[in-house]
Design a protein around this motif. Structure first.
Motif, mmCIF file in Angstrom:
data_model
loop_
_atom_site.group_PDB
_atom_site.id
_atom_site.type_symbol
_atom_site.label_atom_id
_atom_site.label_comp_id
_atom_site.label_asym_id
_atom_site.label_seq_id
_atom_site.Cartn_x
_atom_site.Cartn_y
_atom_site.Cartn_z
ATOM 1 N N ARG A 71 0.828 -1.205 0.000
ATOM 2 C CA ARG A 71 0.000 0.000 0.000
ATOM 3 C C ARG A 71 0.864 1.257 0.000
ATOM 4 N N ASP A 72 2.029 1.177 0.663
ATOM 5 C CA ASP A 72 2.922 2.335 0.685
ATOM 6 C C ASP A 72 3.369 2.742 -0.716
ATOM 7 N N LEU A 74 1.531 2.835 -3.310
ATOM 8 C CA LEU A 74 0.452 3.484 -4.065
ATOM 9 C C LEU A 74 0.853 4.905 -4.443
ATOM 10 N N ILE A 75 1.623 5.563 -3.551
ATOM 11 C CA ILE A 75 2.053 6.927 -3.815
ATOM 12 C C ILE A 75 3.305 6.927 -4.688
ATOM 13 N N PRO A 78 2.713 4.160 -8.512
ATOM 14 C CA PRO A 78 1.338 3.761 -8.813
ATOM 15 C C PRO A 78 1.184 2.808 -9.995
ATOM 16 N N SER A 104 -5.024 3.423 -11.628
ATOM 17 C CA SER A 104 -3.756 4.095 -11.948
ATOM 18 C C SER A 104 -2.837 3.166 -12.729
ATOM 19 N N ASP A 243 -13.880 5.738 0.646
ATOM 20 C CA ASP A 243 -12.950 6.586 -0.121
ATOM 21 C C ASP A 243 -13.604 7.914 -0.488
ATOM 22 N N ARG A 247 -12.295 11.709 0.258
ATOM 23 C CA ARG A 247 -12.171 12.699 -0.811
ATOM 24 C C ARG A 247 -12.922 13.978 -0.456
ATOM 25 N N GLN A 266 -1.627 12.909 -1.626
ATOM 26 C CA GLN A 266 -1.612 11.638 -0.922
ATOM 27 C C GLN A 266 -1.556 11.816 0.598
ATOM 28 N N GLU A 267 -0.719 12.777 1.045
ATOM 29 C CA GLU A 267 -0.661 13.060 2.484
ATOM 30 C C GLU A 267 -2.025 13.534 2.989
ATOM 31 N N ARG A 269 -4.889 12.856 1.689
ATOM 32 C CA ARG A 269 -5.843 11.748 1.669
ATOM 33 C C ARG A 269 -5.702 10.870 2.920
ATOM 34 N N LEU A 270 -4.432 10.585 3.273
ATOM 35 C CA LEU A 270 -4.194 9.758 4.458
ATOM 36 C C LEU A 270 -4.656 10.477 5.722
#
Ligand code: ADP
Ligand code: MG
Length: 612
Positions: A71-72, A74-75, A78, A104, A243, A247, A266-267, A269-270
């Motif tokens: 998962r890490d 993903l940023i 992608p 993506s 999700d 968003r 991404q930051e 989003r987390l």
């Protein structure tokens, strides 16, 4: 050789191989089992946590990681990080075209509407089945590590709305991961089992299972009677979930901070997900990323997500309508999926059904726990429960003019059996093509093809004389057996449907050997082969059409059609994909009106008596 396993965590001896329950989720996956005391437990492989994010990452050397580590990426990476693979299982490119922007990574179009999607990572093509298998392998390894025993058998859950092809794909993924998949169980059925609803054979209940995950939402209405679970209706939206809540918060922060230009999406989003979770048990979230204020209160959050929540309530309304029930007919509401922890969700669902919801079991774990209970039933430890599902889509065959003739209608209880009698449409016809489809549309071309085979050796008779019985038998796993028998001669043919876009057993075995690295097809080569096959079929169909329905066309139409057929034959000989496809297209365009004309004929014929 008999093997005795010792469970080192408990010290007890296990009589048989353990059967685990697996929730193979869009966002998160996990395994559960029944401990020696008969309690359902989730597997927590030391330090790794219970939930395994359903994410797969490939590095430049083809090394694979699954779960949190993946998962890490993903940023950072992608294009080589695959998420939401469940959305692709058993799907064709056509099914997904409108959602392509969501992914993506690269989804490959095979230039064939019916073929399965593939995912391109670097130079390698993966099927969704292989990618799901990688997740299942990780779950299997974690279970084996935690339980200190081999895990070779499993029950895997799927959404109630999964069609046969998606169920078969899930089964194939299990096989590829080295698991014997004893049963595919509906997620809502598993969730209600976890709550003990339906465990008592005497109880009679109608329940709603509301499942809001990371990116998908569905609601199912189940009727439970005599230990039998029946899906009365399902509804939902496969692109709505937690999700969307994240968003909404990100967009809000962007507006609040007047952000523009380079935004650390991404930051944000987390952080938004963190805020969302915090607001499930507190009224204000207040943090910063650099000099960006990440502040939001519960009231604002609820106003941001209210439209989405109301959308799920509308789906509940529709599900009730389909089941011909009202809210007061529902005895229990079971909450499933991480996003049901959001207060507004609970509040609105409870208000709609006019009663409190069942939310005492961890909503991330409830499906896997229920799957473990089902596994326990299958291992013979509980003989009191029987599971029954319904088929979500109609099953039928193609009749003249491309019409769909439904044999097993949607929502039929499984297992089920149904049949119908057909006859030939041409004099002396000795073979009969039987093409099996699933779907609700009147024209098979709009539906999904599952199989096609030929009943051969019908004795030569005038059209209309042979009597061909076609029987469909759908077993409890949703696997379809088709039997065709010509009654006068006894000629018989039987086929078990593995959906055409699933995998053949021997292919699965071969893939097991090839392990993770699926054969590096030359995609352009395959596309030529597929185009040729399609072209051959087209030539055959049109020539047959001309032979059969010559009088149907005038002279000019006939000669122009023949011209186009010749062009296509030349293109096929030249093995030039683009040339073949455009020749097919030209022929298709020109002859389509004839087919439609013929179909009108077929419709009126069908009213007189069924022909195939
Ligand atoms: P899936 O069934 O699609 O695999 P899950 O049931 O695991 O998904 O749900 C994942 C979603 O649940 C994510 O969007 C996650 O942010 C959300 N979630 C997890 N915990 C909470 C919480 N405490 N409050 C709100 N949402 C949560
Ligand atoms: Mg889920």
């Amino acid at each position: 050789m008999a093997k005795v396993s010792i469970n080192l965590t408990t010290g007890s001896i296990q009589k048989e191989d353990i059967i685990v329950g697996i929730d193979l989720g869009t966002t998160n996956s996990l395994v559960a089992f029944i401990d020696p005391n008969g309690n359902a437990k989730v597997i927590n492989d030391t330090g790794k946590g219970v939930l395994v994010p359903s994410v797969v990452h490939f590095d430049a050397n083809g090394e694979v990681v699954v779960g949190n580590e993946a998962r890490d990426f993903l940023i950072q990476d992608p294009q080589h990080t695959i998420f939401s693979v469940k959305r692709l299982l058993g799907r064709s490119y056509q099914d997904l075209q409108s959602h392509e922007a969501y992914f993506s990574y690269r989804i490959i179009d095979d230039a064939n509407d019916e073929s399965l999607v593939k995912i391109k990572v670097g130079d390698t093509f993966y099927t969704p089945i292989e990618l799901s298998a990688l997740i299942l392998k990780e779950l299997k390894a974690r279970a084996e590590h935690a339980l200190k025993t081999n895990v070779n058998r499993a029950v895997i859950t799927v959404p109630a709305y999964f069609n046969d092809s998606q169920r078969q794909a899930t089964r194939d993924a299990g096989k590829l991961a080295g698991l014997d998949v004893l049963r595919i169980v509906n997620e809502p059925t598993a969730a209600s089992l976890a709550y003990g609803i339906g465990l008592n054979p005497d109880e009679q209940k109608t329940i709603a299972v509301y499942d809001l995950g990371g990116g998908t939402f569905d609601v199912s209405i189940l009727k439970i009677e005599n230990g039998i679970f029946e899906v009365l209706a399902t509804n939902g939206n496969t692109f709505l979930g937690g999700d969307d809540f994240d968003r909404a918060i990100v967009d809000y922060w962007i507006a609040q901070n007047n952000l523009s230009g380079e935004i650390p999406m991404q930051e944000l989003r987390l952080k938004a997900e963190e805020a969302k979770k915090a607001l499930s048990h507190q009224n204000l979230f207040n943090e910063k990323i650099g000099d960006i204020f990440c502040t939001i209160d519960k009231q604002t959050f609820e106003s941001l997500i209210n439209d989405k929540v109301q959308e799920t309530i509308s789906a509940c309304k529709n599900a009730l309508k389909d089941a011909e029930l009202t809210a007061s007919d529902i005895d229990e509401i079971v909450m499933v999926g991480g996003s049901t922890r959001t207060d507004l969700v609970k509040k609105e669902v409870s208000a709609f059904f006019e009663k409190p919801v069942n939310d005492s079991i961890n909503p991330d774990e409830v499906v896997a726990l229920g799957a473990a209970l089902q596994a326990d039933v299958l291992s013979g430890n509980r003989k009191d429960i029987l599971l029954l599902d319904v088929t979500p889509l109609s099953l039928g065959i193609e009749t003249m003019g491309g019409l769909m003739d439904t044999i097993i209608p949607r929502n039929s209880k499984v297992p089920t059996k149904a049949g119908r009698q057909y006859t030939t449409s041409i004099d002396g016809q000795v073979n009969m093509k039987i093409a099996v489809y699933q779907g609700e549309r009147d024209l098979v071309k709009e539906n999904r093809k599952l199989a096609e085979f030929e009943l051969k050796g019908i004795p030569s008779m005038p059209a209309g004389l042979p009597k061909v019985d076609i029987n469909f038998l759908l077993n409890a796993d949703g696997i379809l057996r088709i039997q065709a028998v010509e009654l006068r001669s006894g000629v018989k043919q039987e086929v078990d449907v593995k959906p055409t876009y699933g995998l053949k057993d021997e292919e699965v075995e071969q893939m097991l050997l090839d392990a993770v690295t699926y054969a590096k097809d030359d995609v352009s080569q395959r596309m030529v082969v597929e185009a040729k096959t399609e072209g051959d079929q087209m030539v055959y169909t049109v020539e047959r059409f001309l032979n059969k329905n010559g009088s149907f066309l005038n002279q000019e139409e006939t000669s122009h059609t023949k011209e186009l057929v010749t062009k296509l034959k030349v293109a096929i000989k030249n093995t030039n994909k683009d040339e073949i496809l455009s020749a097919i297209d030209a022929l298709n365009e020109y002859t389509r009106p004839f087919a439609e004309r013929l179909m009108d004929e077929a419709v009126s014929q069908a009213m007189r008596g069924k022909n195939i």
